[in-house]
Scaffold this motif. Structure first.
Motif, PDB file in Angstrom:
ATOM      1  N   SER A 164       0.858  -1.180   0.000  1.00 12.45           N
ATOM      2  CA  SER A 164       0.000   0.000   0.000  1.00 12.45           C
ATOM      3  C   SER A 164       0.895   1.230   0.000  1.00 12.45           C
ATOM      4  O   SER A 164       1.977   1.221   0.600  1.00 12.45           O
ATOM      5  CB  SER A 164      -0.908   0.016   1.239  1.00 12.45           C
ATOM      6  N   HIS A 165       0.449   2.283  -0.671  1.00  9.92           N
ATOM      7  CA  HIS A 165       1.265   3.503  -0.678  1.00  9.92           C
ATOM      8  C   HIS A 165       0.381   4.736  -0.753  1.00  9.92           C
ATOM      9  O   HIS A 165      -0.741   4.706  -1.266  1.00  9.92           O
ATOM     10  CB  HIS A 165       2.266   3.494  -1.842  1.00  9.92           C
ATOM     11  N   SER A 166       0.910   5.812  -0.213  1.00 12.74           N
ATOM     12  CA  SER A 166       0.191   7.086  -0.234  1.00 12.74           C
ATOM     13  C   SER A 166       1.205   8.206  -0.132  1.00 12.74           C
ATOM     14  O   SER A 166       1.797   8.430   0.926  1.00 12.74           O
ATOM     15  CB  SER A 166      -0.807   7.153   0.927  1.00 12.74           C
ATOM     16  N   GLY A 167       1.440   8.877  -1.237  1.00 18.74           N
ATOM     17  CA  GLY A 167       2.361  10.004  -1.232  1.00 18.74           C
ATOM     18  C   GLY A 167       3.779   9.605  -0.903  1.00 18.74           C
ATOM     19  O   GLY A 167       4.396   8.780  -1.587  1.00 18.74           O
ATOM     20  N   GLU A 168       4.298  10.151   0.199  1.00 13.25           N
ATOM     21  CA  GLU A 168       5.718   9.984   0.502  1.00 13.25           C
ATOM     22  C   GLU A 168       6.050   8.722   1.276  1.00 13.25           C
ATOM     23  O   GLU A 168       7.195   8.531   1.700  1.00 13.25           O
ATOM     24  CB  GLU A 168       6.233  11.199   1.286  1.00 13.25           C
ATOM     25  N   LEU A 169       5.087   7.822   1.461  1.00 15.57           N
ATOM     26  CA  LEU A 169       5.357   6.592   2.202  1.00 15.57           C
ATOM     27  C   LEU A 169       4.612   5.418   1.580  1.00 15.57           C
ATOM     28  O   LEU A 169       3.485   5.564   1.100  1.00 15.57           O
ATOM     29  CB  LEU A 169       4.936   6.739   3.668  1.00 15.57           C
ATOM     30  N   ALA A 170       5.278   4.261   1.599  1.00 18.01           N
ATOM     31  CA  ALA A 170       4.647   3.012   1.185  1.00 18.01           C
ATOM     32  C   ALA A 170       4.969   1.955   2.230  1.00 18.01           C
ATOM     33  O   ALA A 170       5.951   2.072   2.969  1.00 18.01           O
ATOM     34  CB  ALA A 170       5.146   2.576  -0.190  1.00 18.01           C
ATOM     35  N   ALA A 171       4.126   0.946   2.310  1.00 18.52           N
ATOM     36  CA  ALA A 171       4.335  -0.138   3.267  1.00 18.52           C
ATOM     37  C   ALA A 171       4.122  -1.470   2.562  1.00 18.52           C
ATOM     38  O   ALA A 171       3.110  -1.668   1.880  1.00 18.52           O
ATOM     39  CB  ALA A 171       3.386   0.004   4.452  1.00 18.52           C
ATOM     40  N   LEU A 172       5.081  -2.357   2.738  1.00 20.49           N
ATOM     41  CA  LEU A 172       5.035  -3.692   2.146  1.00 20.49           C
ATOM     42  C   LEU A 172       5.010  -4.713   3.273  1.00 20.49           C
ATOM     43  O   LEU A 172       5.921  -4.751   4.108  1.00 20.49           O
ATOM     44  CB  LEU A 172       6.264  -3.913   1.258  1.00 20.49           C
ATOM     45  N   ALA A 173       3.969  -5.529   3.316  1.00 26.63           N
ATOM     46  CA  ALA A 173       3.865  -6.592   4.314  1.00 26.63           C
ATOM     47  C   ALA A 173       4.200  -7.917   3.640  1.00 26.63           C
ATOM     48  O   ALA A 173       3.610  -8.267   2.610  1.00 26.63           O
ATOM     49  CB  ALA A 173       2.466  -6.643   4.908  1.00 26.63           C
ATOM     50  N   VAL A 174       5.135  -8.649   4.221  1.00 28.31           N
ATOM     51  CA  VAL A 174       5.546  -9.954   3.706  1.00 28.31           C
ATOM     52  C   VAL A 174       5.186 -10.998   4.756  1.00 28.31           C
ATOM     53  O   VAL A 174       5.549 -10.862   5.924  1.00 28.31           O
ATOM     54  CB  VAL A 174       7.058  -9.988   3.409  1.00 28.31           C
ATOM     55  N   SER A 175       4.478 -12.041   4.340  1.00 26.05           N
ATOM     56  CA  SER A 175       3.959 -13.018   5.291  1.00 26.05           C
ATOM     57  C   SER A 175       4.371 -14.440   4.929  1.00 26.05           C
ATOM     58  O   SER A 175       4.179 -14.878   3.791  1.00 26.05           O
ATOM     59  CB  SER A 175       2.430 -12.940   5.337  1.00 26.05           C
ATOM     60  N   THR A 176       4.908 -15.150   5.914  1.00 24.33           N
ATOM     61  CA  THR A 176       5.132 -16.588   5.771  1.00 24.33           C
ATOM     62  C   THR A 176       4.044 -17.350   6.523  1.00 24.33           C
ATOM     63  O   THR A 176       4.152 -18.561   6.713  1.00 24.33           O
ATOM     64  CB  THR A 176       6.520 -16.979   6.313  1.00 24.33           C
ATOM     65  N   ALA A 177       3.010 -16.626   6.962  1.00 20.27           N
ATOM     66  CA  ALA A 177       1.927 -17.216   7.744  1.00 20.27           C
ATOM     67  C   ALA A 177       0.657 -17.408   6.933  1.00 20.27           C
ATOM     68  O   ALA A 177      -0.334 -17.932   7.442  1.00 20.27           O
ATOM     69  CB  ALA A 177       1.627 -16.336   8.954  1.00 20.27           C
ATOM     70  N   GLY A 178       0.659 -16.958   5.686  1.00 22.49           N
ATOM     71  CA  GLY A 178      -0.543 -17.021   4.878  1.00 22.49           C
ATOM     72  C   GLY A 178      -0.898 -15.661   4.320  1.00 22.49           C
ATOM     73  O   GLY A 178      -0.090 -14.728   4.356  1.00 22.49           O
ATOM     74  N   PRO A 179      -2.114 -15.494   3.818  1.00 24.31           N
ATOM     75  CA  PRO A 179      -2.515 -14.228   3.188  1.00 24.31           C
ATOM     76  C   PRO A 179      -2.397 -13.049   4.141  1.00 24.31           C
ATOM     77  O   PRO A 179      -2.581 -13.179   5.354  1.00 24.31           O
ATOM     78  CB  PRO A 179      -3.972 -14.479   2.797  1.00 24.31           C
ATOM     79  N   VAL A 180      -2.110 -11.893   3.566  1.00 20.70           N
ATOM     80  CA  VAL A 180      -1.959 -10.659   4.339  1.00 20.70           C
ATOM     81  C   VAL A 180      -2.511  -9.508   3.513  1.00 20.70           C
ATOM     82  O   VAL A 180      -2.472  -9.535   2.280  1.00 20.70           O
ATOM     83  CB  VAL A 180      -0.470 -10.433   4.707  1.00 20.70           C
ATOM     84  N   GLY A 181      -3.040  -8.502   4.191  1.00 24.79           N
ATOM     85  CA  GLY A 181      -3.524  -7.304   3.504  1.00 24.79           C
ATOM     86  C   GLY A 181      -3.107  -6.078   4.279  1.00 24.79           C
ATOM     87  O   GLY A 181      -3.039  -6.112   5.515  1.00 24.79           O
ATOM     88  N   ILE A 182      -2.817  -5.003   3.570  1.00 27.10           N
ATOM     89  CA  ILE A 182      -2.377  -3.780   4.248  1.00 27.10           C
ATOM     90  C   ILE A 182      -2.973  -2.564   3.557  1.00 27.10           C
ATOM     91  O   ILE A 182      -3.156  -2.540   2.332  1.00 27.10           O
ATOM     92  CB  ILE A 182      -0.833  -3.682   4.270  1.00 27.10           C
TER      93      ILE A 182
END
Length: 214
Positions: free
Chosen positions: A87-105
């Protein structure tokens, strides 16, 4: 061990020339469709940074990653090792990486909250509307929390906004809806104190109670 790791990306610190070389032909074509140079540069930087992060998990070249979109637009790469969401918005983005299954951000700047009361009926469940604070600034912030929660949950589920947000009710850290599989996720907000200028929600499998910060 099953984990969810959160990576923050600041696109304005990325070298756009290097970033462009990492993208696929399809990604460069998508970037070229942006009207404003600033939007194109940021999108390119974010996608390239995300590629580098994902490549580090696979010990491969960032340019070789097959970045695809599944149902609901959810991104994936052909790998059994992890799932991810961005997910991203302007000057920041966030990436979630999961070894536990599906993830959403989902990530949104708090400054956007002031716009939400004008469209609250387009994404709030009727029961949520009746519970919202009356004071305007508190109402706006509550709406922002609802929006990021819904987006994160629907992205983790895989349906995305094809499922109407008005049919999803947020109750605490869970989502209530006639949507099979949604009850397997709950919400965490790992950066509430360290990045208060953003509302960031991460939907993870129930067994995950903590998110690691990269």
């Amino acid at each position: 061990m099953s984990r969810v790791i959160l990576h923050l990306i600041e696109p304005d610190t990325e070298d756009s020339t290097v970033a462009d070389a990492i993208l696929s032909t399809e990604e460069r074509e998508r970037a070229a469709r942006f009207v404003f140079d600033s939007d194109r540069t940021r999108w390119t930087a974010i996608r390239a940074a995300a590629r580098r992060i994902l490549a580090s998990y696979l010990d491969t070249d960032p340019a070789s990653i097959e970045w695809k979109a599944g149902e609901g637009g959810k991104p994936y790469i052909p790998s059994e090792e992890f799932e991810f969401n961005l997910s991203h918005s302007g000057e920041l983005a966030a990436l979630a990486v999961s070894t536990a299954g599906p993830v959403g951000i989902d990530l949104e700047p708090v400054s956007r909250a002031i716009q939400l009361p004008e469209c609250e009926e387009s994404f709030c469940h009727p029961l949520e509307l009746s519970d919202l604070p009356k004071e305007p600034s508190l109402r706006a912030l509550a709406l922002l929390e609802l929006w990021t929660a819904k987006e994160a949950l629907l992205k983790a589920h895989g349906s995305g906004l094809a499922f109407p947000p008005t049919s999803l009710r947020i109750e605490g850290t869970r989502g209530i809806a006639d949507l099979p599989g949604l009850d397997q996720f709950h919400l965490l907000r790992p950066l509430r104190k360290s990045r208060p200028e953003f509302s960031i929600a991460v939907a993870v499998p129930l067994r995950i109670n903590e998110i690691d910060l990269a």
